[in-house]
Design a protein around this motif. Structure first.
Motif, PDB file in Angstrom:
ATOM      1  N   ALA A   1      -5.749  -0.299  -5.174  1.00 36.41           N
ATOM      2  CA  ALA A   1      -5.912  -1.341  -4.155  1.00 36.41           C
ATOM      3  C   ALA A   1      -5.892  -2.736  -4.777  1.00 36.41           C
ATOM      4  O   ALA A   1      -5.325  -3.676  -4.214  1.00 36.41           O
ATOM      5  N   GLN A   2      -6.495  -2.872  -5.940  1.00 32.75           N
ATOM      6  CA  GLN A   2      -6.494  -4.160  -6.630  1.00 32.75           C
ATOM      7  C   GLN A   2      -5.090  -4.545  -7.057  1.00 32.75           C
ATOM      8  O   GLN A   2      -4.708  -5.713  -7.010  1.00 32.75           O
ATOM      9  N   GLU A   3      -4.314  -3.552  -7.503  1.00 27.01           N
ATOM     10  CA  GLU A   3      -2.933  -3.832  -7.928  1.00 27.01           C
ATOM     11  C   GLU A   3      -2.053  -4.195  -6.739  1.00 27.01           C
ATOM     12  O   GLU A   3      -1.234  -5.114  -6.793  1.00 27.01           O
ATOM     13  N   VAL A   4      -2.197  -3.447  -5.678  1.00 29.51           N
ATOM     14  CA  VAL A   4      -1.348  -3.668  -4.519  1.00 29.51           C
ATOM     15  C   VAL A   4      -1.807  -4.887  -3.720  1.00 29.51           C
ATOM     16  O   VAL A   4      -0.990  -5.644  -3.196  1.00 29.51           O
TER      17      VAL A   4
ATOM     18  N   GLU B   1     -12.418   7.652  -5.839  1.00 28.53           N
ATOM     19  CA  GLU B   1     -12.720   6.349  -5.263  1.00 28.53           C
ATOM     20  C   GLU B   1     -12.466   5.226  -6.272  1.00 28.53           C
ATOM     21  O   GLU B   1     -12.049   4.124  -5.900  1.00 28.53           O
ATOM     22  N   ASP B   2     -12.672   5.517  -7.566  1.00 24.32           N
ATOM     23  CA  ASP B   2     -12.392   4.522  -8.606  1.00 24.32           C
ATOM     24  C   ASP B   2     -10.890   4.320  -8.778  1.00 24.32           C
ATOM     25  O   ASP B   2     -10.420   3.188  -8.967  1.00 24.32           O
ATOM     26  N   VAL B   3     -10.134   5.412  -8.709  1.00 28.46           N
ATOM     27  CA  VAL B   3      -8.673   5.313  -8.805  1.00 28.46           C
ATOM     28  C   VAL B   3      -8.131   4.528  -7.617  1.00 28.46           C
ATOM     29  O   VAL B   3      -7.246   3.681  -7.759  1.00 28.46           O
ATOM     30  N   ALA B   4      -8.681   4.793  -6.436  1.00 30.33           N
ATOM     31  CA  ALA B   4      -8.248   4.091  -5.234  1.00 30.33           C
ATOM     32  C   ALA B   4      -8.512   2.594  -5.354  1.00 30.33           C
ATOM     33  O   ALA B   4      -7.676   1.765  -4.968  1.00 30.33           O
ATOM     34  N   LYS B   5      -9.664   2.216  -5.890  1.00 29.98           N
ATOM     35  CA  LYS B   5      -9.989   0.804  -6.066  1.00 29.98           C
ATOM     36  C   LYS B   5      -9.017   0.140  -7.032  1.00 29.98           C
ATOM     37  O   LYS B   5      -8.591  -0.998  -6.815  1.00 29.98           O
TER      38      LYS B   5
ATOM     39  N   MET C   1      -0.756  -0.063   6.236  1.00 31.99           N
ATOM     40  CA  MET C   1      -0.032   0.355   5.035  1.00 31.99           C
ATOM     41  C   MET C   1       0.279   1.851   5.099  1.00 31.99           C
ATOM     42  O   MET C   1      -0.634   2.674   5.141  1.00 31.99           O
ATOM     43  N   PRO C   2       1.551   2.220   5.099  1.00 30.03           N
ATOM     44  CA  PRO C   2       1.893   3.636   5.021  1.00 30.03           C
ATOM     45  C   PRO C   2       1.676   4.156   3.599  1.00 30.03           C
ATOM     46  O   PRO C   2       2.066   3.501   2.629  1.00 30.03           O
TER      47      PRO C   2
ATOM     48  N   GLU D   1      -9.012   8.020   0.310  1.00 28.71           N
ATOM     49  CA  GLU D   1      -9.799   6.906  -0.249  1.00 28.71           C
ATOM     50  C   GLU D   1      -9.011   5.603  -0.161  1.00 28.71           C
ATOM     51  O   GLU D   1      -9.561   4.552   0.219  1.00 28.71           O
ATOM     52  N   LEU D   2      -7.735   5.655  -0.492  1.00 27.59           N
ATOM     53  CA  LEU D   2      -6.903   4.455  -0.498  1.00 27.59           C
ATOM     54  C   LEU D   2      -6.649   3.953   0.922  1.00 27.59           C
ATOM     55  O   LEU D   2      -6.657   2.738   1.177  1.00 27.59           O
ATOM     56  N   ALA D   3      -6.437   4.885   1.844  1.00 27.06           N
ATOM     57  CA  ALA D   3      -6.205   4.494   3.235  1.00 27.06           C
ATOM     58  C   ALA D   3      -7.424   3.784   3.812  1.00 27.06           C
ATOM     59  O   ALA D   3      -7.293   2.839   4.604  1.00 27.06           O
TER      60      ALA D   3
END
Length: 311
Positions: free
Chosen positions: A302-305, A295-299, A94-95, A22-24
């Motif tokens: 992603a917002q933090e990074v 998907e919520d955790v990934a979002k 992003m790795p 999800e994050l990728a």
């Protein structure tokens, strides 16, 4: 410029692989497996290796890079992953390092320095022959004579690591890990997230996962590996799940005991993982429940990074 990497870790069965994908997708990333078993070809079911369709078109690294007859160690992992982080950064991606092998992850993040005890091929051959002739317990006793503390940590059937420990002890060293700062290495910009789950729920998920592995054909998978000439004493078949099935196939335990042993060993492994990760003070822990949507955790991550271009 600092090398950038996101790390997703935590005990087994918490959903790291799904989160990584999800994050990728959100951050145009590539996944690097941080699991010491996924490197082996043919060890699919028992390692919970993601199928190609589950990878969702995301590039995955450090999966299926060795045959089950080969050995693998943290030094090799560290070198390969460091090279991958550099090459993925160079592509503007992003790795995302995903896994649960604590020592391997710490080795990369904290830039461990290791004692360089080279592999002694002749000694290993002699020790393997000794174990074949006199048994694993006798080999384990030889280690106890050289390094009692290490012998207490290793099961006598874990021949690969027993032999490696004897090799190190005879070289005059009693451990491979030399030093670590306990902090993320200064040349890395790393975002490290850990997935945590209430213990009883985690254990229930582990038990269910083992049931599904057995239903999916774990025993047949191990039979095929042995039929292909993979030694029951190989490093690959010392992995949890595989080791217990080998014992079943060799008539040492019945099916029910085999199933119980896999579940117990996996739960104990999860507990050891948690202990390892507690040493890593820079982890940002995220609580996972049965209702958590990756998907919520990934979002959130992603917002933090931020996107790669923004960091």
């Amino acid at each position: 410029m600092k090398k950038k990497v996101i790390v997703l870790l935590g005990p087994t069965a918490t959903g790291k692989s799904d989160l990584g994908i999800e994050l990728a997708q959100l951050l145009d990333g590539e996944i690097i497996s941080g699991d010491s078993v996924l490197v082996y070809q043919g060890l699919n079911i028992g390692s919970a290796k993601p199928a190609r369709e589950e990878m969702a078109g995301i590039q995955h690294h450090m999966i299926d890079i060795l045959t089950a007859k080969e050995s693998f160690d943290v030094l090799t992992f560290k070198k390969k992953v460091e090279e991958l982080i550099v090459s993925i950064n160079a592509k503007g991606k992003m790795p995302i390092l995903v896994g649960g092998t604590g020592l391997y992850l710490k080795a990369v993040l904290e830039d461990y320095s290791f004692l360089n005890v080279q592999e002694n091929v002749q000694l290993r051959k002699e020790l393997e022959e000794f174990a074949s002739q006199y048994g694993n317990k006798a080999l384990h006793l030889r280690l106890a004579e050289l390094d009692k503390a290490m012998a207490e940590k290793l099961h006598y059937n874990d021949c690969f690591r027993v032999i490696r420990a004897i090799e190190i002890a005879l070289a005059g060293e009693n451990k491979e890990q030399a030093s670590s700062t306990g902090q993320i290495r200064p040349d890395y910009q790393a975002w490290v997230y850990g997935l945590n789950m209430e213990r009883s729920k985690l254990y229930a998920r582990i038990n269910l996962r083992v049931d599904k592995m057995l239903e999916a054909g774990l025993i047949a998978e191990v039979k095929n590996l042995l039929a292909d000439g993979v030694s029951s004493q190989s490093q690959a078949l010392q992995a949890i799940g595989y080791k217990q099935v080998v014992e079943y196939l060799q008539g040492e335990v019945d099916y029910d005991t085999c199933e119980y042993n896999i579940k117990q060993a996996t739960r104990r492994f999860a507990k050891r993982q948690i202990t390892w990760f507690k040493k890593m003070s820079y982890i940002k822990w995220l609580e996972v429940t049965e209702k958590t949507k990756m998907e919520d955790v990934a979002k959130f991550i992603a917002q933090e990074v931020g996107s790669y271009e923004e960091v």
